[in-house]
Design a protein around this motif. Structure first.
Motif, PDB file in Angstrom:
ATOM      1  N   LEU A 143       0.811  -1.218   0.000  1.00 23.44           N
ATOM      2  CA  LEU A 143       0.000   0.000   0.000  1.00 23.44           C
ATOM      3  C   LEU A 143       0.848   1.272   0.000  1.00 23.44           C
ATOM      4  O   LEU A 143       0.298   2.371   0.129  1.00 23.44           O
ATOM      5  N   TRP A 144       2.156   1.140  -0.175  1.00 23.19           N
ATOM      6  CA  TRP A 144       3.025   2.309  -0.058  1.00 23.19           C
ATOM      7  C   TRP A 144       2.645   3.454  -1.011  1.00 23.19           C
ATOM      8  O   TRP A 144       2.773   4.631  -0.629  1.00 23.19           O
ATOM      9  N   PRO A 145       2.163   3.178  -2.228  1.00 25.69           N
ATOM     10  CA  PRO A 145       1.765   4.321  -3.064  1.00 25.69           C
ATOM     11  C   PRO A 145       0.623   5.125  -2.445  1.00 25.69           C
ATOM     12  O   PRO A 145       0.573   6.357  -2.569  1.00 25.69           O
ATOM     13  N   GLN A 146      -0.276   4.438  -1.751  1.00 27.98           N
ATOM     14  CA  GLN A 146      -1.381   5.143  -1.117  1.00 27.98           C
ATOM     15  C   GLN A 146      -0.904   5.933   0.107  1.00 27.98           C
ATOM     16  O   GLN A 146      -1.403   7.024   0.386  1.00 27.98           O
ATOM     17  N   TYR A 147       0.073   5.362   0.840  1.00 23.82           N
ATOM     18  CA  TYR A 147       0.657   6.106   1.949  1.00 23.82           C
ATOM     19  C   TYR A 147       1.301   7.398   1.441  1.00 23.82           C
ATOM     20  O   TYR A 147       1.140   8.476   2.028  1.00 23.82           O
ATOM     21  N   LEU A 148       2.038   7.265   0.348  1.00 23.61           N
ATOM     22  CA  LEU A 148       2.752   8.419  -0.210  1.00 23.61           C
ATOM     23  C   LEU A 148       1.767   9.485  -0.685  1.00 23.61           C
ATOM     24  O   LEU A 148       1.957  10.681  -0.421  1.00 23.61           O
ATOM     25  N   ALA A 149       0.720   9.046  -1.357  1.00 23.90           N
ATOM     26  CA  ALA A 149      -0.295   9.987  -1.840  1.00 23.90           C
ATOM     27  C   ALA A 149      -0.987  10.671  -0.662  1.00 23.90           C
ATOM     28  O   ALA A 149      -1.297  11.874  -0.715  1.00 23.90           O
ATOM     29  N   TYR A 150      -1.210   9.917   0.402  1.00 16.29           N
ATOM     30  CA  TYR A 150      -1.847  10.488   1.601  1.00 16.29           C
ATOM     31  C   TYR A 150      -0.982  11.581   2.214  1.00 16.29           C
ATOM     32  O   TYR A 150      -1.468  12.676   2.529  1.00 16.29           O
ATOM     33  N   VAL A 151       0.299  11.288   2.403  1.00 13.59           N
ATOM     34  CA  VAL A 151       1.205  12.268   3.013  1.00 13.59           C
ATOM     35  C   VAL A 151       1.291  13.521   2.146  1.00 13.59           C
ATOM     36  O   VAL A 151       1.212  14.660   2.646  1.00 13.59           O
TER      37      VAL A 151
ATOM     38  N   VAL B 253      -0.200  17.259   3.391  1.00 10.27           N
ATOM     39  CA  VAL B 253       0.647  18.448   3.526  1.00 10.27           C
ATOM     40  C   VAL B 253       0.199  19.541   2.554  1.00 10.27           C
ATOM     41  O   VAL B 253       0.239  20.730   2.888  1.00 10.27           O
ATOM     42  N   VAL B 254      -0.237  19.151   1.352  1.00  6.29           N
ATOM     43  CA  VAL B 254      -0.731  20.136   0.383  1.00  6.29           C
ATOM     44  C   VAL B 254      -1.948  20.870   0.950  1.00  6.29           C
ATOM     45  O   VAL B 254      -2.023  22.103   0.926  1.00  6.29           O
TER      46      VAL B 254
ATOM     47  N   GLU C 223       5.977  13.051  -9.273  1.00  4.39           N
ATOM     48  CA  GLU C 223       5.579  12.844  -7.874  1.00  4.39           C
ATOM     49  C   GLU C 223       6.699  13.220  -6.915  1.00  4.39           C
ATOM     50  O   GLU C 223       6.452  13.739  -5.821  1.00  4.39           O
ATOM     51  N   ILE C 224       7.940  12.980  -7.322  1.00  4.69           N
ATOM     52  CA  ILE C 224       9.078  13.374  -6.491  1.00  4.69           C
ATOM     53  C   ILE C 224       9.222  14.895  -6.471  1.00  4.69           C
ATOM     54  O   ILE C 224       9.441  15.513  -5.423  1.00  4.69           O
TER      55      ILE C 224
ATOM     56  N   ALA D 273      -6.882   9.550  -4.159  1.00  4.14           N
ATOM     57  CA  ALA D 273      -7.196   8.118  -4.189  1.00  4.14           C
ATOM     58  C   ALA D 273      -6.814   7.515  -5.527  1.00  4.14           C
ATOM     59  O   ALA D 273      -6.267   6.397  -5.590  1.00  4.14           O
ATOM     60  N   VAL D 274      -7.079   8.230  -6.605  1.00  6.12           N
ATOM     61  CA  VAL D 274      -6.722   7.732  -7.946  1.00  6.12           C
ATOM     62  C   VAL D 274      -5.216   7.578  -8.069  1.00  6.12           C
ATOM     63  O   VAL D 274      -4.708   6.571  -8.588  1.00  6.12           O
ATOM     64  N   LEU D 275      -4.479   8.565  -7.578  1.00  6.87           N
ATOM     65  CA  LEU D 275      -3.012   8.511  -7.650  1.00  6.87           C
ATOM     66  C   LEU D 275      -2.468   7.357  -6.829  1.00  6.87           C
ATOM     67  O   LEU D 275      -1.517   6.676  -7.247  1.00  6.87           O
ATOM     68  N   GLY D 276      -3.058   7.100  -5.669  1.00  2.67           N
ATOM     69  CA  GLY D 276      -2.576   6.021  -4.816  1.00  2.67           C
ATOM     70  C   GLY D 276      -2.842   4.652  -5.387  1.00  2.67           C
ATOM     71  O   GLY D 276      -1.993   3.756  -5.283  1.00  2.67           O
ATOM     72  N   VAL D 277      -3.990   4.476  -6.000  1.00  6.27           N
ATOM     73  CA  VAL D 277      -4.355   3.164  -6.549  1.00  6.27           C
ATOM     74  C   VAL D 277      -3.681   2.931  -7.892  1.00  6.27           C
ATOM     75  O   VAL D 277      -3.261   1.811  -8.199  1.00  6.27           O
TER      76      VAL D 277
END
Length: 229
Positions: free
Chosen positions: A71-79, A83-84, A203-204, A125-129
């Motif tokens: 689930l790391w992509p969703q964690y990253l998108a969440y963080v 912050v945004v 994303e980076i 959510a779209v970016l994370g999935v």
């Protein structure tokens, strides 16, 4: 009328005017308070919805640590989105501390901002999935551009044509906050072509917007030469 005689209308003229001004100030303060209450609620709900988009691994997953790591992509998108949105809230908080009154244009520009803020959990959510998808990355960047543009619009209006700021707000601070507000949508707009072809790189790069905001504010406020005050 004999010299020195004071009529009843003259006695109450100034106090009545002062009372009216006080009522106007109280009405403006109450109105801004309602704007802030609605705005804070929308920001809080949007930030909360971000975590709700991360699905809990199914019981059928025998290797739970592996399932959680996937689930790391969703964690990253969440963080990133947390912050945004937090950055937009901080800018909103600072701006409305400097705004003394409001009008219909400011109210609708603020509602436009809230509409885009409440939309941000969806592209998150779209970016994370769909991590690594150009379409997902472009959707996210475009959503932040729209949100940043709305955030910029209400401040530029309040500090410019609207004339809604406190009289003690200096030109340097207005200029710095304008530049900082504009830096986010411009930065994300510039990453749109990158998101379309190399989404991982985009994303980076998006995480660089936060130090960019600070650098922009310091540069335009003159803090590199003057003590804050």
């Amino acid at each position: 009328m004999p010299a020195g005689q004071v009529t009843t209308s003259n006695v109450w003229a100034v106090p009545h005017t002062a009372s009216r001004w006080q009522e106007d100030d109280e009405a403006a303060e109450e109105g801004i308070g309602r704007i802030l209450a609605l705005s804070d609620g929308v920001f809080a709900i949007a930030m909360t919805l971000l975590i709700l988009e991360i699905a809990v691994p199914a019981k059928s997953d025998t290797d739970m640590p592996k399932a959680l790591l996937k689930l790391w992509p969703q964690y990253l998108a969440y963080v990133l989105s947390f912050v945004v949105i937090a950055r937009f809230w901080v800018a909103h908080h600072v701006s409305f501390r400097l705004i003394a009154r409001y009008d219909g244009v400011l109210v609708w520009l603020n509602l436009l901002l809230l509409m885009f803020v409440s939309f941000l959990p969806f592209p998150t959510a779209v970016l994370g999935v769909h991590n690594g998808s150009p379409a997902a990355a472009v959707l996210y960047a475009a959503a932040v551009v729209l949100t940043g543009t709305a955030s910029t619009a209400y401040w530029w209006y309040a500090s410019g044509r609207g004339g809604l700021l406190r009289p003690d707000v200096g030109d340097a601070r207005v200029r710095a906050l304008r530049a900082r507000a504009l830096s986010s949508p411009v930065f994300f707009a510039l990453t749109l072509p990158i998101a379309a072809f190399v989404p991982y790189v985009a994303e980076i790069l998006w995480f660089l917007v936060f130090p960019l905001n600070r650098i922009t504010y310091v540069w335009f406020s003159g803090e590199r030469h003057n003590q804050p005050g």
